[in-house]
Write a protein that holds these residues in place. Structure first.
Motif, PDB file in Angstrom:
ATOM      1  N   ASP A 272       0.859  -1.178   0.000  1.00  0.00           N
ATOM      2  CA  ASP A 272       0.000   0.000   0.000  1.00  0.00           C
ATOM      3  C   ASP A 272       0.898   1.231   0.000  1.00  0.00           C
ATOM      4  N   LEU A 273       1.376   1.590  -1.184  1.00  0.00           N
ATOM      5  CA  LEU A 273       2.383   2.637  -1.305  1.00  0.00           C
ATOM      6  C   LEU A 273       1.871   3.994  -0.835  1.00  0.00           C
ATOM      7  N   VAL A 274       0.625   4.285  -1.133  1.00  0.00           N
ATOM      8  CA  VAL A 274       0.054   5.563  -0.700  1.00  0.00           C
ATOM      9  C   VAL A 274       0.049   5.657   0.825  1.00  0.00           C
ATOM     10  N   ALA A 275      -0.311   4.553   1.481  1.00  0.00           N
ATOM     11  CA  ALA A 275      -0.320   4.546   2.948  1.00  0.00           C
ATOM     12  C   ALA A 275       1.083   4.636   3.521  1.00  0.00           C
ATOM     13  N   PHE A 276       2.063   4.004   2.842  1.00  0.00           N
ATOM     14  CA  PHE A 276       3.456   4.110   3.290  1.00  0.00           C
ATOM     15  C   PHE A 276       3.871   5.574   3.410  1.00  0.00           C
ATOM     16  N   ALA A 277       3.537   6.351   2.391  1.00  0.00           N
ATOM     17  CA  ALA A 277       4.052   7.720   2.297  1.00  0.00           C
ATOM     18  C   ALA A 277       3.219   8.742   3.069  1.00  0.00           C
ATOM     19  N   GLU A 278       1.981   8.442   3.367  1.00  0.00           N
ATOM     20  CA  GLU A 278       1.090   9.439   3.968  1.00  0.00           C
ATOM     21  C   GLU A 278       1.644  10.107   5.222  1.00  0.00           C
ATOM     22  N   PRO A 279       2.234   9.378   6.172  1.00  0.00           N
ATOM     23  CA  PRO A 279       2.667  10.054   7.407  1.00  0.00           C
ATOM     24  C   PRO A 279       3.833  11.020   7.223  1.00  0.00           C
ATOM     25  N   VAL A 280       4.545  10.940   6.111  1.00  0.00           N
ATOM     26  CA  VAL A 280       5.743  11.759   5.934  1.00  0.00           C
ATOM     27  C   VAL A 280       5.641  12.677   4.711  1.00  0.00           C
ATOM     28  N   THR A 281       4.429  12.949   4.267  1.00  0.00           N
ATOM     29  CA  THR A 281       4.231  13.842   3.121  1.00  0.00           C
ATOM     30  C   THR A 281       3.043  14.759   3.375  1.00  0.00           C
ATOM     31  N   LYS A 282       2.976  15.847   2.594  1.00  0.00           N
ATOM     32  CA  LYS A 282       1.796  16.706   2.626  1.00  0.00           C
ATOM     33  C   LYS A 282       0.618  16.040   1.938  1.00  0.00           C
ATOM     34  N   TRP A 283       0.925  15.234   0.918  1.00  0.00           N
ATOM     35  CA  TRP A 283      -0.120  14.570   0.139  1.00  0.00           C
ATOM     36  C   TRP A 283       0.472  13.331  -0.484  1.00  0.00           C
ATOM     37  N   SER A 284      -0.292  12.259  -0.470  1.00  0.00           N
ATOM     38  CA  SER A 284       0.151  10.994  -1.052  1.00  0.00           C
ATOM     39  C   SER A 284      -0.985  10.429  -1.885  1.00  0.00           C
ATOM     40  N   THR A 285      -0.661   9.996  -3.121  1.00  0.00           N
ATOM     41  CA  THR A 285      -1.722   9.531  -4.009  1.00  0.00           C
ATOM     42  C   THR A 285      -1.174   8.576  -5.057  1.00  0.00           C
ATOM     43  N   MET A 286      -2.077   7.887  -5.736  1.00  0.00           N
ATOM     44  CA  MET A 286      -1.735   7.034  -6.877  1.00  0.00           C
ATOM     45  C   MET A 286      -2.622   7.431  -8.045  1.00  0.00           C
ATOM     46  N   VAL A 287      -2.042   7.525  -9.222  1.00  0.00           N
ATOM     47  CA  VAL A 287      -2.826   7.819 -10.422  1.00  0.00           C
ATOM     48  C   VAL A 287      -3.566   6.546 -10.827  1.00  0.00           C
ATOM     49  N   MET A 288      -4.878   6.636 -10.872  1.00  0.00           N
ATOM     50  CA  MET A 288      -5.711   5.457 -11.126  1.00  0.00           C
ATOM     51  C   MET A 288      -6.262   5.423 -12.546  1.00  0.00           C
ATOM     52  N   ASP A 289      -6.176   6.538 -13.280  1.00  0.00           N
ATOM     53  CA  ASP A 289      -6.745   6.595 -14.626  1.00  0.00           C
ATOM     54  C   ASP A 289      -5.845   7.460 -15.497  1.00  0.00           C
ATOM     55  N   PRO A 290      -5.519   7.005 -16.695  1.00  0.00           N
ATOM     56  CA  PRO A 290      -4.614   7.777 -17.552  1.00  0.00           C
ATOM     57  C   PRO A 290      -5.141   9.152 -17.917  1.00  0.00           C
ATOM     58  N   ASN A 291      -6.455   9.344 -17.863  1.00  0.00           N
ATOM     59  CA  ASN A 291      -7.034  10.636 -18.217  1.00  0.00           C
ATOM     60  C   ASN A 291      -6.822  11.695 -17.140  1.00  0.00           C
ATOM     61  N   SER A 292      -6.309  11.300 -15.974  1.00  0.00           N
ATOM     62  CA  SER A 292      -6.034  12.248 -14.899  1.00  0.00           C
ATOM     63  C   SER A 292      -4.553  12.318 -14.549  1.00  0.00           C
ATOM     64  N   LEU A 293      -3.718  11.735 -15.386  1.00  0.00           N
ATOM     65  CA  LEU A 293      -2.297  11.651 -15.073  1.00  0.00           C
ATOM     66  C   LEU A 293      -1.670  13.036 -14.879  1.00  0.00           C
ATOM     67  N   LEU A 294      -1.818  13.907 -15.858  1.00  0.00           N
ATOM     68  CA  LEU A 294      -1.185  15.219 -15.776  1.00  0.00           C
ATOM     69  C   LEU A 294      -1.887  16.113 -14.769  1.00  0.00           C
ATOM     70  N   ARG A 295      -3.184  15.950 -14.629  1.00  0.00           N
ATOM     71  CA  ARG A 295      -3.930  16.708 -13.625  1.00  0.00           C
ATOM     72  C   ARG A 295      -3.411  16.415 -12.225  1.00  0.00           C
ATOM     73  N   VAL A 296      -3.169  15.143 -11.942  1.00  0.00           N
ATOM     74  CA  VAL A 296      -2.656  14.759 -10.632  1.00  0.00           C
ATOM     75  C   VAL A 296      -1.239  15.293 -10.423  1.00  0.00           C
TER      76      VAL A 296
ATOM     77  N   GLU B  28      -4.053  18.026 -22.130  1.00  0.00           N
ATOM     78  CA  GLU B  28      -3.206  19.117 -22.581  1.00  0.00           C
ATOM     79  C   GLU B  28      -2.136  19.413 -21.519  1.00  0.00           C
ATOM     80  N   VAL B  29      -0.940  19.696 -21.974  1.00  0.00           N
ATOM     81  CA  VAL B  29       0.138  20.090 -21.061  1.00  0.00           C
ATOM     82  C   VAL B  29       0.071  21.597 -20.867  1.00  0.00           C
ATOM     83  N   VAL B  30      -0.142  22.029 -19.640  1.00  0.00           N
ATOM     84  CA  VAL B  30      -0.163  23.452 -19.295  1.00  0.00           C
ATOM     85  C   VAL B  30       0.652  23.641 -18.019  1.00  0.00           C
ATOM     86  N   PRO B  31       1.263  24.797 -17.824  1.00  0.00           N
ATOM     87  CA  PRO B  31       2.021  25.025 -16.592  1.00  0.00           C
ATOM     88  C   PRO B  31       1.127  24.911 -15.357  1.00  0.00           C
TER      89      PRO B  31
END
Length: 568
Positions: free
Chosen positions: A117-141, A173-176
């Protein structure tokens, strides 16, 4: 690129956000991403030999640039390797974006090799921890991660990028990335209240942290301190928040025991806290740390830290730079000529006491000159006399840190980076990161023998990428900080002083750092005698590339007992 896949989209997003370096350690599930990286010549991959090194090098780079910085790590074991370094980055508010691989969404039900559970591993030592679950949200995440990491209070984030997500076509789309402004100030009434509270006392005190440096508020802080005639103390800081040479700057509160900080925090009757939390000790006091009846104002962009442990009379969630600037104007307007004269007299007395204490310490340093085993002050006198004025310093010397600033003036914001967060080993990789960020300025990194052994393989990265940083290892053959701390423990528990635990003793077998450095492509020398100091420094300064000085110092060790006592 037609039907470009996510691994190319990620790198295009980094380009759009002005990312130029990725610090990493490769793994199999990231192979497609790393293969795609070859098509992006303006993205430099800094190869390290273990994930901790990648993160600590990136930490130094992020601190030097104050920009979001990318770290690439492997999946479950790789993330596990970084947890301690992530904790340090979280405590230090480093804007790191850590991307880690995973075999793929399709394999998660299999509980296969390296599943976790990689997201759970990182949660206590990060501001935010997540996994990209869908390719349509990759850049958004990714953009969300960069925004969260770079928005005060800054801190590391973790994004798990499964391999199959990176292999899908990406149509986003790639945007800053949009970064929100936090340049906010309190209302006029609150600022007036703050000024009144700070002017209500006769013994003002100021406690600051790296929120000052992150907002660029050094000059505003200095003006407020001079108007009030207040001592300025660092709390949980590793940056230059005020010139260390300024007469009002007094050093740092205790980092280990609340009893050591209490004489400082209980001194004032009007306290200003800005850009930090109170207080960063391992064993803090559980009772009130301020004088009875003292008034306290706390300014920070991190609302969580205001009044977290101790009540304050006024808390302001606002930008330190703009707030201190307006506060200084109000103080200047409200202070009577008598009040300004009293503040000037306080400042003069504080400065005189600081200079007297420094003079006493310089005399102590002169008394040990020429002694062998060497004292670090003897080395630092010679080094400071030869360092270019624009040298940047990364300091993990810990118990040997004071002579660095005593002999090499630390005045410029962004010129000095001290370890913070409690994790050993950041000295060498941190200096490498600073040098990569500032290739045109000299960089010297200081660490101890204990800290160096946590991350010694970082030297290989310095050689690999020809990072022209210089390293000094203060080799006292011990965990000196633990020796100092246990003496405080003995005192608190009424235990008579006796020999230190042999687990604090690193003297046998002796560690030869110059030989280790040479085996990894870094030139180095071992210094054991006074006559060897100047030649070693001159050799380091003249060498066109990374260079290490193994500085053998006096220490309280007992190699004759190691191996004799059972288990030691």
């Amino acid at each position: 690129m037609k039907d470009r896949t996510g691994r190319f989209g990620i790198l295009e997003q980094f380009q759009a956000d002005g990312i130029t370096h990725i610090f990493g350690n490769p793994g199999t599930v990231e192979q497609g991403f790393l293969d795609a990286l070859g098509s992006f010549e303006d993205l430099k991959y800094i190869l390290t030999l273990q994930e901790t090194i990648a993160l600590m090098t990136a930490d130094g780079y992020a601190r030097a640039t104050q920009k979001p910085t990318i770290v690439q790590i492997h999946s479950t074991p790789g993330l596990g390797n970084t947890i301690g370094a992530l904790y340090q980055a979280m405590r230090g508010h480093s804007p790191l974006v850590v991307i880690g691989g995973d075999a793929g969404i399709r394999y998660q039900a299999m509980d296969a090799q390296m599943a976790g559970d990689l997201v759970a591993f990182a949660e206590p030592v990060t501001k935010w921890s997540t996994m990209v679950m869908d390719p349509n949200s990759l850049l958004r995440v990714l953009r969300r991660a960069i925004k969260i990491a770079a928005t005060p209070p800054m801190g590391p984030v973790y994004v798990c990028l499964p391999q199959d997500i990176m292999d899908f076509p990406v149509v986003e789309e790639v945007v800053p990335t949009s970064l929100p402004s936090t340049r906010v100030v309190p209302d006029e009434a609150s600022l007036l209240q703050a000024a009144d509270l700070l002017l209500s006392g006769q013994e003002p005190m100021i406690f600051v942290g790296d929120g000052i440096a992150y907002s660029g508020a050094q000059s505003e802080l200095t003006r407020v301190a001079e108007l009030l005639g207040a001592q300025v103390w660092s709390a949980d800081s590793g940056e230059v928040n005020m010139s260390l040479e300024h007469p009002l700057y007094q050093g740092s509160t205790g980092h280990m025991f609340g009893e050591q900080s209490l004489p400082i925090t209980a001194k004032g009757d009007a306290n200003l806290i800005c850009g930090t939390y109170v207080l960063p000790e391992v064993f803090p006091l559980l009772t009130n740390i301020f004088a009875e009846g003292a008034k306290t104002v706390h300014i920070d962009l991190n609302a969580y830290e205001i009044a977290k442990n101790h009540p304050v009379d006024l808390g302001l969630v606002s930008d330190p730079k703009l707030t201190l600037a307006k506060l200084a104007d109000l103080l200047d307007a409200k202070m009577s000529p008598e009040a300004k004269q009293a503040a000037a007299e306080r400042s003069q007395a504080i400065g005189a006491a600081k200079q007297a204490a420094k003079t006493t310490q310089l005399e102590k340093d002169r008394a040990v000159k020429g002694q062998e085993p060497l004292h670090f002050a003897t080395f630092m006198v010679e080094l400071a006399a030869r360092l270019p004025k624009n040298t940047l310093i990364f300091d993990e010397a810990l118990t040997n840190s004071p002579p660095i600033s005593r002999y090499f003036p630390i005045t410029e914001p962004g010129s000095y980076f001290q370890t913070r967060g409690g994790s050993l080993g950041v000295g060498i990789p941190g200096a490498i990161g600073v040098k990569i960020a500032h290739p045109d300025r000299p960089v010297w990194g200081f660490t101890g023998d204990g800290g160096a052994m946590y991350t010694i393989q970082a030297l290989w990265t310095a050689a690999r990428h020809n990072v022209d940083a210089k390293f000094v290892i203060c080799n006292n053959s011990s965990y000196r900080l633990l020796q100092l701390n246990i003496q405080q423990y003995w005192q608190s528990q009424s235990i008579p002083k006796h020999e230190f635990p042999l687990s604090f003793d690193l003297s046998k077998p002796a560690i030869h750092f110059a030989q280790m450095a040479q085996s990894m492509g870094v030139q180095g020398v071992r210094v054991e005698k006074t006559a060897e100091i100047i030649p070693a420094i001159e050799q380091a300064l003249a060498h066109p590339g990374p260079f290490l000085i193994d500085l053998v110092l006096e220490g309280d060790v007992h190699p004759e007992l190691i191996g004799i006592r059972c288990g030691q």
